[in-house]
Motif scaffolding. Structure first.
Motif, mmCIF file in Angstrom:
data_model
loop_
_atom_site.group_PDB
_atom_site.id
_atom_site.type_symbol
_atom_site.label_atom_id
_atom_site.label_comp_id
_atom_site.label_asym_id
_atom_site.label_seq_id
_atom_site.Cartn_x
_atom_site.Cartn_y
_atom_site.Cartn_z
ATOM 1 N N ALA A 276 65.142 24.184 49.765
ATOM 2 C CA ALA A 276 63.696 24.125 50.008
ATOM 3 C C ALA A 276 63.421 23.727 51.452
ATOM 4 C CB ALA A 276 63.044 23.126 49.049
ATOM 5 N N SER A 277 62.545 24.468 52.106
ATOM 6 C CA SER A 277 62.208 24.182 53.499
ATOM 7 C C SER A 277 60.993 23.274 53.611
ATOM 8 C CB SER A 277 61.935 25.497 54.242
ATOM 9 O OG SER A 277 60.801 26.156 53.691
ATOM 10 N N PHE A 278 60.425 22.887 52.476
ATOM 11 C CA PHE A 278 59.198 22.097 52.473
ATOM 12 C C PHE A 278 59.465 20.702 51.920
ATOM 13 C CE2 PHE A 278 59.548 24.881 48.776
ATOM 14 C CZ PHE A 278 59.508 23.977 47.720
ATOM 15 N N LYS A 279 58.559 19.799 52.211
ATOM 16 C CA LYS A 279 58.630 18.449 51.652
ATOM 17 C C LYS A 279 58.142 18.492 50.208
ATOM 18 C CE LYS A 279 57.621 16.074 56.030
ATOM 19 N NZ LYS A 279 57.261 17.255 56.848
ATOM 20 N N TYR A 280 58.781 17.753 49.353
ATOM 21 C CA TYR A 280 58.346 17.706 47.964
ATOM 22 C C TYR A 280 58.656 16.346 47.375
ATOM 23 C CZ TYR A 280 63.214 18.261 46.585
ATOM 24 O OH TYR A 280 64.566 18.072 46.421
ATOM 25 N N GLU A 281 58.061 16.078 46.239
ATOM 26 C CA GLU A 281 58.361 14.871 45.487
ATOM 27 C C GLU A 281 58.330 15.220 44.001
ATOM 28 O OE1 GLU A 281 57.173 10.972 46.879
ATOM 29 O OE2 GLU A 281 56.108 10.681 45.006
ATOM 30 N N VAL A 282 59.181 14.566 43.227
ATOM 31 C CA VAL A 282 59.282 14.826 41.792
ATOM 32 C C VAL A 282 58.737 13.628 41.019
ATOM 33 C CG1 VAL A 282 60.879 15.184 39.867
ATOM 34 C CG2 VAL A 282 61.259 16.353 42.057
ATOM 35 N N VAL A 283 57.871 13.900 40.047
ATOM 36 C CA VAL A 283 57.316 12.859 39.177
ATOM 37 C C VAL A 283 57.511 13.282 37.729
ATOM 38 C CG1 VAL A 283 55.255 11.549 38.513
ATOM 39 C CG2 VAL A 283 55.570 12.242 40.893
ATOM 40 N N PHE A 284 58.122 12.425 36.930
ATOM 41 C CA PHE A 284 58.293 12.686 35.503
ATOM 42 C C PHE A 284 57.258 11.900 34.713
ATOM 43 C CE2 PHE A 284 62.030 15.267 35.255
ATOM 44 C CZ PHE A 284 62.754 14.977 36.402
ATOM 45 N N HIS A 285 56.610 12.582 33.755
ATOM 46 C CA HIS A 285 55.642 11.952 32.856
ATOM 47 C C HIS A 285 56.222 11.937 31.444
ATOM 48 C CE1 HIS A 285 52.357 12.184 35.840
ATOM 49 N NE2 HIS A 285 52.902 13.337 36.168
ATOM 50 N N ASP A 286 56.135 10.829 30.795
ATOM 51 C CA ASP A 286 56.672 10.701 29.451
ATOM 52 C C ASP A 286 55.792 11.438 28.445
ATOM 53 O OD1 ASP A 286 58.557 9.350 27.512
ATOM 54 O OD2 ASP A 286 56.631 8.609 26.785
ATOM 55 N N VAL A 287 56.388 12.354 27.693
ATOM 56 C CA VAL A 287 55.620 13.186 26.768
ATOM 57 C C VAL A 287 54.950 12.353 25.679
ATOM 58 C CG1 VAL A 287 57.610 13.712 25.297
ATOM 59 C CG2 VAL A 287 55.676 15.299 25.366
ATOM 60 N N ALA A 288 55.600 11.293 25.237
ATOM 61 C CA ALA A 288 55.024 10.458 24.185
ATOM 62 C C ALA A 288 53.772 9.742 24.678
ATOM 63 C CB ALA A 288 56.053 9.448 23.695
ATOM 64 N N ALA A 289 53.816 9.255 25.922
ATOM 65 C CA ALA A 289 52.654 8.566 26.479
ATOM 66 C C ALA A 289 51.476 9.517 26.655
ATOM 67 C CB ALA A 289 53.026 7.916 27.812
ATOM 68 N N LEU A 290 51.760 10.732 27.106
ATOM 69 C CA LEU A 290 50.688 11.721 27.273
ATOM 70 C C LEU A 290 50.101 12.129 25.922
ATOM 71 C CD1 LEU A 290 51.942 14.152 30.065
ATOM 72 C CD2 LEU A 290 50.067 12.523 30.192
ATOM 73 N N THR A 291 50.969 12.333 24.948
ATOM 74 C CA THR A 291 50.504 12.731 23.617
ATOM 75 C C THR A 291 49.575 11.685 23.032
ATOM 76 O OG1 THR A 291 52.534 13.988 23.223
ATOM 77 C CG2 THR A 291 51.242 13.382 21.294
ATOM 78 N N GLU A 292 49.909 10.430 23.240
ATOM 79 C CA GLU A 292 49.064 9.348 22.731
ATOM 80 C C GLU A 292 47.669 9.395 23.328
ATOM 81 O OE1 GLU A 292 49.122 4.436 22.400
ATOM 82 O OE2 GLU A 292 50.792 5.517 23.328
ATOM 83 N N LYS A 293 47.580 9.754 24.597
ATOM 84 C CA LYS A 293 46.276 9.847 25.244
ATOM 85 C C LYS A 293 45.520 11.111 24.831
ATOM 86 C CE LYS A 293 47.557 7.258 29.405
ATOM 87 N NZ LYS A 293 46.422 6.314 29.445
ATOM 88 N N LEU A 294 46.262 12.184 24.592
ATOM 89 C CA LEU A 294 45.637 13.476 24.292
ATOM 90 C C LEU A 294 45.107 13.584 22.868
ATOM 91 C CD1 LEU A 294 48.031 16.062 25.997
ATOM 92 C CD2 LEU A 294 45.581 15.815 26.432
ATOM 93 N N PHE A 295 45.830 13.028 21.929
ATOM 94 C CA PHE A 295 45.536 13.282 20.518
ATOM 95 C C PHE A 295 44.075 13.008 20.135
ATOM 96 C CE2 PHE A 295 45.747 12.220 15.919
ATOM 97 C CZ PHE A 295 46.157 13.469 15.462
ATOM 98 N N PRO A 296 43.466 11.894 20.547
ATOM 99 C CA PRO A 296 42.065 11.671 20.160
ATOM 100 C C PRO A 296 41.106 12.718 20.730
ATOM 101 C CG PRO A 296 43.076 9.634 20.935
ATOM 102 C CD PRO A 296 44.015 10.738 21.287
ATOM 103 N N ILE A 297 41.473 13.321 21.858
ATOM 104 C CA ILE A 297 40.592 14.298 22.510
ATOM 105 C C ILE A 297 40.695 15.661 21.851
ATOM 106 C CG2 ILE A 297 40.004 15.401 24.705
ATOM 107 C CD1 ILE A 297 41.379 13.036 26.115
ATOM 108 N N VAL A 298 41.909 16.064 21.481
ATOM 109 C CA VAL A 298 42.132 17.443 21.032
ATOM 110 C C VAL A 298 42.431 17.570 19.547
ATOM 111 C CG1 VAL A 298 43.001 18.033 23.330
ATOM 112 C CG2 VAL A 298 44.616 17.385 21.528
ATOM 113 N N GLU A 299 42.427 16.465 18.828
ATOM 114 C CA GLU A 299 42.790 16.511 17.407
ATOM 115 C C GLU A 299 41.954 17.520 16.632
ATOM 116 O OE1 GLU A 299 43.033 13.546 13.486
ATOM 117 O OE2 GLU A 299 42.173 12.820 15.375
ATOM 118 N N ALA A 300 40.645 17.513 16.869
ATOM 119 C CA ALA A 300 39.751 18.374 16.095
ATOM 120 C C ALA A 300 40.007 19.860 16.342
ATOM 121 C CB ALA A 300 38.300 18.023 16.404
ATOM 122 N N MET A 301 40.413 20.211 17.571
ATOM 123 C CA MET A 301 40.595 21.638 17.866
ATOM 124 C C MET A 301 41.963 22.153 17.444
ATOM 125 S SD MET A 301 41.099 21.809 22.027
ATOM 126 C CE MET A 301 39.543 21.006 22.354
#
Length: 398
Positions: free
Chosen positions: A168-193
């Motif tokens: 890669a010729s460009f600057k970059y940074e890698v960030v990992f997000h925990d799927v369990a933590a995201l799911t916990e935040k998402l579920f109340p928003i998208v449960e109905a759909m």
């Protein structure tokens, strides 16, 4: 010759000395020889040290900037890895070599269960290598790569990425997000759909992650204004930076950039509505019809999504249920189904990407009842920027 005569004279007197004295005399003799050797090249110990440092500096100056800071960037990512609350959330830290404010370009990929799937690993390698090959950014720009992952997949990603992005010729940074933590935040928003757009009959907790793009504006930090979400089965044939420039083409009410579906998927899904409304254009092929969307490549204007009263109303369970009933809609493709359904009713919310930005290759529906109309959906004129090997379709070589 003078050095040799001196050495011979010293050795002639060795017999009169004790053993420890002999050792000292030998060391002194070697030092004299070394001094004369360097002196013959008109150098001294200080100049030799200086020459070594100059050689090292020249080597470092010729190294690619991405190589110089690769370990540092990945170290930052390692420090941030973990649950969502523990990561940097895309606010890339500045290394010592980065002066001034950096402009950040955020890209996100789902990276779960990859450790157990050799096929996904192969697709990931193709995507990352092609991104590195074609990617070009300015000196003051930084590509932040977000990966939503489980623990084992995260460890695999940390192992693979340094080699995959080595060129890669460009600057970059890698960030990992925990799927369990995201799911916990998402579920109340998208449960109905979920019951309208998920496989199976219920709203399963684990399915929530497939609706991440729908509520990304409520999950990511407020200072993150734009992000692109990408499937893993892609191959870049262009500079990914050019994809971000599509944000500049959004009309005032648009909040999401997305390409049209290139198979008659929604011709099939909307069959009942089409029967009742034959002139609606719902599920018809382009350019005049509404074939629906494919979520393999998406541009999410998080700032616009937060500000759009219309978009946020459409997330309310009552509105989702109303539209699903109106269109007799029952899907199984997660966020893609939701965007397709609201796009039929409110197309102004979407910036339609040219097909070349998500050149889908799957031909499954051609062999399952829609061969007579398949090419009307599948054709794509113009340059191909990103290949999408959906439904495990092989991607052409360069």
């Amino acid at each position: 010759m003078g050095a040799l005569r001196l050495f011979t004279s010293i050795m002639g007197r060795i017999s009169t000395f004790r053993s420890y004295q002999i050792v000292l005399l030998l060391a002194a003799a070697l030092a004299v020889v070394a001094f004369y050797y360097f002196g013959s090249e008109k150098q001294n110990f200080s100049s030799t040290t200086k020459r070594i440092k100059q050689t090292q500096a020249s080597h470092n100056a010729n190294r690619n900037d991405a190589d110089l800071s690769l370990d540092t960037r990945l170290l930052h990512a390692d420090e941030q890895a973990g649950a969502l609350g523990e990561v940097d959330d895309g606010r890339a830290r500045r290394t010592q070599s980065q002066n001034g404010a950096m402009q950040r370009y955020h890209a996100l990929m789902m990276f779960t269960k990859v450790d157990k799937n050799r096929g996904l690993q192969a697709k990931f390698q193709v995507a990352m290598r092609s991104m590195a090959k074609h990617g070009r950014f300015l000196e003051e720009e930084l590509l932040v790569l977000h990966f939503v992952s489980d623990g084992p997949s995260r460890e695999l990603g940390k192992e693979l990425l340094p080699e995959l992005l080595l060129d890669a010729s460009f600057k970059y940074e890698v960030v990992f997000h925990d799927v369990a933590a995201l799911t916990e935040k998402l579920f109340p928003i998208v449960e109905a759909m979920q019951k309208h757009f998920s496989a199976g009959s219920g709203a399963y907790y684990s399915d929530s992650i497939f609706f991440l793009s729908v509520a990304m504006h409520r999950i990511m930090p407020a200072d993150m204004k734009r992000i692109v979400q990408l499937d893993l089965d892609l191959k870049f044939r262009c500079n990914i930076r050019d994809l971000f420039q599509e944000f500049n083409q959004f009309k005032p009410e648009a909040v999401i950039g997305i390409a049209q579906e290139m198979q008659p998927v929604y011709r099939h899904t909307f069959w009942q509505y089409r029967k009742e409304n034959p002139k609606s254009g719902v599920g018809d092929p382009p350019p005049d019809g509404q074939p629906g969307f494919n979520s393999g490549v998406m541009l999410l204007d998080l700032e616009a999504m937060r500000a759009s009263a219309l978009y946020n109303r459409l997330l309310e369970p009552e509105r989702v249920a109303h539209l699903a009933e109106q269109y007799h809609f029952r899907g199984h493709l997660g966020d893609q189904d939701f965007f397709t359904m609201i796009g039929m009713e409110h197309p102004q919310l979407f910036h339609v990407l040219a097909c070349g930005w998500n050149r889908q290759l799957c031909v499954w529906w051609r062999e399952h009842g829609y061969g007579d109309v398949f090419q009307l959906y599948y054709r794509c004129e113009g340059p191909v920027y990103i290949y999408h090997g959906n439904c495990n379709t092989p991607i052409p070589d360069d």
